[in-house]
Each structure stands twice: as structure tokens, then as C-alpha cells.
Enzyme design. Sequence first.
Site, PDB file in Angstrom:
ATOM      1  N   CYS A 413     -43.310  37.724  32.450  1.00 31.11           N
ATOM      2  CA  CYS A 413     -43.981  36.434  32.321  1.00 31.11           C
ATOM      3  C   CYS A 413     -44.947  36.149  33.464  1.00 31.11           C
ATOM      4  O   CYS A 413     -45.645  35.138  33.438  1.00 31.11           O
ATOM      5  CB  CYS A 413     -42.952  35.302  32.222  1.00 31.11           C
ATOM      6  SG  CYS A 413     -42.175  35.206  30.600  1.00 31.11           S
ATOM      7  N   GLU A 415     -44.606  35.296  36.711  1.00 31.68           N
ATOM      8  CA  GLU A 415     -44.441  34.280  37.749  1.00 31.68           C
ATOM      9  C   GLU A 415     -43.930  34.826  39.073  1.00 31.68           C
ATOM     10  O   GLU A 415     -43.945  34.123  40.082  1.00 31.68           O
ATOM     11  CB  GLU A 415     -43.517  33.149  37.280  1.00 31.68           C
ATOM     12  CG  GLU A 415     -42.045  33.482  37.202  1.00 31.68           C
ATOM     13  CD  GLU A 415     -41.620  33.922  35.823  1.00 31.68           C
ATOM     14  OE1 GLU A 415     -40.464  33.678  35.449  1.00 31.68           O
ATOM     15  OE2 GLU A 415     -42.454  34.525  35.107  1.00 31.68           O
TER      16      GLU A 415
END
Length: 744
Positions: A413, A415
Amino acid sequence: MPATRITLDSTFIDQVKHEIKPHWGELGWVTYKRTYARWLPEKNRTENWDETVKRVIEGNINLDPRLQDLPSQDVIDKLTNEAQQLFRLVYSLSATPSGRNLWISGTDYQKRNGDSLNNCWFIAIRPQAYGDSHIVPTYIDKRKEAVSMPFSFLFDQLMKGGGVGFSVVDDNINQIPQVDHQVDLSVVIDKNSKSYDASLKVGAIDKAEWEKNNSGLDNVIYYRIPDTREGWVLANARLIDLHFNDTNPDQKTKLVLDISDIRPYGAKIHGFGGTASGPMPLVEMFFDINNVINERVGQKLTAVDATDICNLIGKTVVAGNVRRSAELALGSSDNQDFIKMKQDKEKLYHHRWASNNSVAINSKFNNYGPIADGIMHNGEPGIVNLDLSRNYGRIADGYQAGIDDDVEGTNPCGEISLANGEPCNLFEVFPYIAEQQGWDLKEAFSLAARYTKRVTFSHYDWEVSRNIIQKNRRIGVSMSGIQDWLLNDLGHRVVTGFKDATDKETGAPIKKPIYDPQGIKMVDGLYHAVIAADKAYSEELGVNPSIKHTTVKPSGTVAKLAGVSEGMHFHYAGYLIQRIRFQASDPLLPALRKCGYHTEPDIYTKNTICVEIPLRAAHADSKNFASAGTVSIAEQFATQAFLQTYWSDNAVSCTVTFQANESNQIAPLLHQYRHTIKSTSLLPYYGGSLKQAPKEPINKKAYEDRVAMITGDVKEVFENQNKDQKGLELVDQSDCTSGACPIK
């Protein structure tokens, strides 16, 4: 097991249940019940929320390394108090650990598999040594580099429910030697196996027949695959390594894999949960991977080949389970074959869907045109700026040469920037909810920092992971519901406007965002609270402070529990219908129908029921409310830059949505924020154009009409019916906007 164990007693829990009401979102309790509530065989039902939170907090607090010895009473008292505070925080839904922790923490599976508390991992696809790991092939020394090792790491972590980012940039792929041998592969199965007929259909052959025709062959490697995760990994490793002289010194080129012992389709998987796929997807994977490598004899594998192998592994892991396999492939920005590999529709539908693909760039990169063109057509590639990740924490803190120099990639993702073998380690606070529940936000974020720090003391299965975790002790304290919080506390969005400016390097005109000073002060204060908490706890434990501390995760499923906006993302719409899918036999369905929720057969999947739940975003009627369908692409970039500058020293997961008339802004905005944004991805905004779309925007009247039809509380009705069942999950739910992360 710790010598001393911290527990939460029933008197305390009963008191909290009396004093605190969890802040369930409209979808919250149902999502929890079908995603994170574990089966309790002694009670013949799934957990209730207080039981889940107790399990999770006790599983975490007892990772404190001081409990391995005989701690002082002062330490025991302080940790007990901390466990109680964490229980209050999570039970109230002011914050939650990652979905992985909600599912695994405090279970026997956690005690057996230290890796299990970490959502996602990163591995570089280049020859590596297995080292002192729980999986080491018997045919090579553990210190010898093997082409198979990163693929084994990926396969193992995916089967344990983790997502894996992997790097196929040129510097890695060029280290793989040329393919020396074609491998003649046979897969055999015993007639007594329940999977016999199905396996023959995908290429396996009768074991007795093979033995009759091949007796006395000494140039054959024969491996009977045990019915274990490790067995699957080792079989695939053997297949890969036979192609290379370094790991095939005898130069045997015939491999026989015996799948007779593998449990059949539908059998229960103990530990993580789910059901077995049977050996059939594994058989297909073996042949497909062998074909990829055989076609390169006398040549080197390409980035596309390596990605195909990872995708074929991911496809196999998905095959028998509801849970999704999450992969992110990171390639070189000038590798057009990699960038365009999903344009081959046949291979896309066969296996290349299994990863989101991104390219690694630096701040000097300026060729965003082809990238923007790809994004407009299929939403890929994403962008990962490794220079920023290696040399910056928060952008506001300036250039710090080599502060995170081992970074090579990211989790799926985006992050958390990660070194080879390193995992992300997440916990998120919902500041909008925490304030309503009476929390001092600095205390809430401090508890989050300590929770994640303890996870780094788990027993990790792979040496490469143990080494980098002990060095970095990276944590990822996130905030979610950010749009709800800022709009509530500021009265408006954090980007208050734009002013004309020029790019200092190119002289090009740009629109520079203007941020609310109070918004800056709010997130900056919380950042320093996390840093202080980590520093203090690290001193208590006698370990290094974490190399980085803060992030913004996408937070799809977990955000649903509390009913807040997901991560930094804007609500999909002010009012919408959220569709969630249930197995047709799910006993929650009668309760939902009794309460007035609309249900209908799913048009895409057999034996699945689609339930429509009307949702209203916090502040939907505010004149300053913006949704993903109305907020500009420029404001989304500016908001991500705000969080990367003042909050996150790791990265910020963001999937920017754009309208068709905004596509010409993609390349200029990527270039404008090249010194600020560490990773990002973009997708077109679809609205509710698809039939039975997961999210369908509606107007306020339609929402009110839907709500008027709903009577009763699903939780109460379901508990009164007393018809809970084991092993049920929601069907095909997504944990983040990009679909990159595992569910739990």
C-alpha cells in the site's frame, strides 16, 4: 512464553463495558463479526468485541521483553495499567491495531509464528542466502546465495496472510545468473488421494504409472511434498534452483514432485484459518513457473519474468481462500517492458492481476508523460521515490543524508518504506472519535507507539527479517478519519487555497498549496508525542529508538469499524450505498433482513448475497465537505504533501482519484511534488457506474428513505437468534482504495 504474564481481569472489563460505548460505524459491528471475531469452540460462537480486545491487548503487552525474566512489581503494575489503558482505547474504537493484530494477536498461531503480527513485507528479487531461517533447503548451505530465496520468502509470507512488496529493479535482476538448464518436471499423485482426478486434469500423472516407467533412473530428483506451508515453499525452491549451476552442482535436470500428501480441496486450514485449495493450483503453478524459467535457458531472467513468478505464486495462494494475496512489484522507471506488462490481456487475466505495479524514481526524474498515460488507461504504475525515503523523515525536518539508507522498496500500500526483508508494523488512531470518547490525543498516540514497539520483539522466522528489525525497530503509527477530524476541529479542510508560485529548479509556474496553520500545529504536536513516547520506551527497554515512527495507512476495513473516512482519503460520497457480500449460508443474513436491509443475489458470484447499507459521512451537510467525487486532484496531492511534510516520517498511502477532465494534470502534479511525496498512486473516479458497485453515491433523500426502512439493531437480533457459525467471512472485501493490502 514470558515468565510473568499480564492479564486483564473480568472485573475491570465489566467496568469498562459499563462505562464505555464502542463507536461502531454503520458497517462496523457486522464487519468486525465477519472479519476479526475468532471462533470460540468452548462457547460454540465467535468472540464478542470485549473478548477480541482482551485477546489482542494481552497478546501485545506480554511481548515486553522484561517479562521474560522476573520483572519488578513496579514494572508489572505499570504494564498492567498500560494494558488497561490500551483496552479502553481500542474497546471504545478510538484506535485500533492493524487488522492483522485484531485477527492474530493473543492466539496460539502468534506464539508459533512471530511473523504473523506484521501485515506486509518487502523483499528484493536477487540471489540471497537463507541463513538461520525456519525454511532452508537441504541441498545448499544456508550461507550460500540462491535464486530461490526471495521467491521462498514471498511465498511463505503470502501463505501466512501477509502482503509482500518486491523489487525487480535492474540492480537486483542483473544479479541473477543466466539460466543454465531446462528442467524436465513431472508431478505425480497416488490413486488413493481425494485430489487424484482433479490433479490429473491440470497435468499431474499417476504415481504408480510413473514408477513403472521410470525405475532405476539416477538422474532424477524426487521430492514428496509434505502437507505443510514449508513443504510447498521448499518444492518451489527446488524447482527454481535446479535451473542454475550454483544450486545444482550435480546438474540433474529431471524433477519429480509428489503431491499425494497434500490435503484436498475444502479441508480446514488450522492456525491462520480458511480452507485448503487442494494441490491443483500448486500443480499449475509448478508448470507455469517452470515454463517461465525454461524459456530463458542461456539467458538471464528479466524483470517481467521475475514479476510473473511472483504473480504466479500470489495466484496460487489466493486460489483456495477468501483472503486476498497482496503484492506490489517495483520496477525501474525506464523499463518499458515492465511498465507495459499488463497490456498483455491474456497474461493479465491469468496471473498478472496479482500485483499492483509501481516504478522506482528519484527526485531528478522528469519523464512523467508515459507514466501519466499508463495511469489514465489502467491506473498504473504508481510512484515510489526511493531518494526521498532514504534521506528524509518528515519533509519539514529537512534533508538528513542516509537517515534510512537501507530502504529499497515499500509495502503493497506504499505507506512504509522498507529495507530488504523488513515488515511494516502498524497501529492507527481515529482522532475524531478519540476526542469524542474523551481522550487526550497525545496519550492515545503515545500508547500506539508503545504497542508497535513491542511487536518488534516477536520471534521472526527469517534471519534477514530478524537482522533488519533489530537494527531499525521501525514502527508505523497512523491516523485515520483525517478528513473528519480536520473538518470538525478546523471548521474547514486543511488546504485553504493555492497561490501562484514558480518551480525553483525549472521556473515553471505552479499552484502552491496554503495550509491552515492550526492544522499544521495539530499534527506536528502529535508527531512529537510519538517521538517522545518511543524515545522513553526505548530507554526503558535498552534498545535503539525506532528509525521511523509515523505513517498514514489506507485503512479500509479497520476504518469501517469506527465509521470514519479511510486514512487520508476523502469519503467516497456524502451519502452512499455500501454493498457488502456474504456467503449465502451466513446466519447474519436473516438478522440483516429482519432489520430492514435490502439484500439480493450477487450478480458476479454464485452462492453470494449482496447487502445494501446506507451510509452518511460525518459532516456530509457542511458547506466545506468534499468527497472523492468532488475534491480536485490538486487538493488531494496537496493534502498528501501536507501529511508527508508535517506528520509522516515513513510515507503516506494515498490513491488519488481523478475525473476524466483532470487527467492532463497528472504529469505536472507528479513533477511539482517530486521533492515532497514519497509514494502515490492514482485511479479514475468511477462513481456508481458499475452494477452492484461496492460504493454507490446517492442523495440525501434517498439516504433518508433507506434509513427509514431500517428497524432494529443487527447485533441484538443476531445474538437473540443464537445461530452463529464457524469459518464465515465477508466475500471479496477490500482493505484499501487500491485493493493492495490483505484483509487481515
